[in-house]
Design an enzyme around this catalytic site. Structure first.
Site, PDB file in Angstrom:
ATOM      1  N   GLY A  13      -8.644  -8.400   4.782  1.00  0.00           N
ATOM      2  CA  GLY A  13      -7.635  -7.724   5.579  1.00  0.00           C
ATOM      3  C   GLY A  13      -7.517  -8.318   6.960  1.00  0.00           C
ATOM      4  O   GLY A  13      -6.845  -9.321   7.190  1.00  0.00           O
ATOM      5  N   SER A  14      -8.235  -7.712   7.906  1.00  0.00           N
ATOM      6  CA  SER A  14      -8.143  -8.144   9.301  1.00  0.00           C
ATOM      7  C   SER A  14      -8.887  -9.444   9.561  1.00  0.00           C
ATOM      8  O   SER A  14      -8.653 -10.106  10.574  1.00  0.00           O
ATOM      9  CB  SER A  14      -8.716  -7.042  10.206  1.00  0.00           C
ATOM     10  OG  SER A  14      -8.244  -5.771   9.810  1.00  0.00           O
ATOM     11  N   GLY A  50     -11.178  -2.936   8.441  1.00  0.00           N
ATOM     12  CA  GLY A  50     -10.872  -3.139   9.849  1.00  0.00           C
ATOM     13  C   GLY A  50     -12.073  -3.280  10.752  1.00  0.00           C
ATOM     14  O   GLY A  50     -11.936  -3.288  11.974  1.00  0.00           O
ATOM     15  N   LYS A  64       0.815  -1.218   0.000  1.00  0.00           N
ATOM     16  CA  LYS A  64       0.000   0.000   0.000  1.00  0.00           C
ATOM     17  C   LYS A  64       0.849   1.269   0.000  1.00  0.00           C
ATOM     18  O   LYS A  64       1.859   1.353   0.700  1.00  0.00           O
ATOM     19  CB  LYS A  64      -0.914   0.025   1.238  1.00  0.00           C
ATOM     20  CG  LYS A  64      -1.963  -1.083   1.273  1.00  0.00           C
ATOM     21  CD  LYS A  64      -2.834  -0.963   2.509  1.00  0.00           C
ATOM     22  CE  LYS A  64      -3.803  -2.122   2.643  1.00  0.00           C
ATOM     23  NZ  LYS A  64      -4.835  -2.127   1.589  1.00  0.00           N
TER      24      LYS A  64
END
Length: 299
Positions: free
Chosen positions: A240-241, A153, A81
């Site tokens: 992601g998370s 997130g 990123k």
């Protein structure tokens, strides 16, 4: 003279990971778990979005050494990123050989007005979008892949669903105008609403989809979440998370890969959803203060 990648080559790489899962990883061990689970690629970063959200502060590009360690440890593509508008971070990532740069709203924006001119790079870029206008503006800047922004997130898929629905509705409007011969409306839509060249609108009308690969991202935490986004028309998913903040990352990673590939088979999704352990603790979107929302960054 610097050699620039063509749109065809950049979009070709994006198509290579189509129907796959891209997983956020913060170290070599996680990257190897992702590869063993069947991930199409990994996103190397120092903090997953859930930690960025909790810890606050300025979120920047990850340490290049950490990214290189992950690149050396796996055989699948490695993405990383850069901050919105921070073309020097993107230059650094390109120089160390990342396979794709994510100009990401998860990191703290460096430029509140302009995105990176992605056509000036050899490396392909992926960018987030909440609607057709954002998607086409990023493509016009040179993005080779689009993803929903979702609300990273949170472990809550609702925003990703909202963004994918908005993109689909925008495409349906373009196709509808074209089929009805409403050229004046299309020109007005391109100029005043979407703020993109008419050529891009014509491409969408012809293809009846975005001209680049479109992945889901932001809040995907379960196999069913991944399959939901695929059934809505996504070409793959970013997680992601949702994997490494769960109780059993190895099993959950494999399950999400299986569900993404078999998104239209409820029996398979049900089977891989068994005994996954605790999912990540989610956040309701309406509990997040307006200034903490990530998806509104970069329009």
């Amino acid at each position: 003279m610097k050699k620039l990648g063509t749109d065809l080559l950049k979009r070709g790489f994006a198509k290579m990971v189509k129907h796959g899962v891209v997983m956020d990883v913060t170290n070599v061990e996680q990257a190897q778990i992702a590869e063993d689970a069947g991930a199409a690629a990994v996103m190397a970063l120092e903090r997953v979005p859930a930690d960025i959200r909790v810890q606050g502060g300025v979120a920047r590009m990850s340490d290049p050494e950490m990214i290189l360690e992950i690149k050396d440890a796996v055989s699948i593509p490695v993405m990383a990123k850069a901050r919105i508008g921070h073309y020097v971070e993107a230059q650094v990532l390109e120089s160390i050989g990342v396979d794709m740069v994510d100009e990401s709203e998860v990191l703290t924006p460096a430029d509140e007005v302009n995105h990176i001119d992605k056509r000036a790079f050899t490396a392909p870029f992926v960018c987030g979008a909440r609607n057709l206008g954002e998607a086409l503006r990023r493509i016009d800047e040179g993005a080779a892949m689009i993803r929903t922004k979702g609300e990273a997130g949170t472990g809550n898929v609702v925003e990703a669903v909202k963004h994918m629905r908005a993109v689909n509705e925008g495409i349906a409007r373009v196709v509808g105008y074209k089929e009805m011969g409403l050229e004046a409306e299309l020109i007005q839509m391109a100029r005043n609403e979407l703020k993109v060249p008419m050529e891009l609108i014509s491409e969408v009308a012809e293809l009846k989809r975005l001209p680049v690969v479109n992945f889901a991202a932001g809040g995907i935490a379960t196999p069913a979440d991944a399959a939901l986004m695929m059934q809505m028309g996504c070409d793959g998913v970013f997680v992601g998370s949702g994997i490494f903040k769960s109780g059993n990352p190895e099993v959950r990673a494999k399950a999400i890969v299986e569900a993404t590939y078999n998104f239209d088979k409820a029996d398979v999704i049900g089977e891989v959803s068994k005994n996954l352990g605790e999912a990540m603790v989610g956040i309701n979107i309406d509990e997040i203060p307006e200034e903490k929302l990530l998806a509104k960054r970069g329009i």
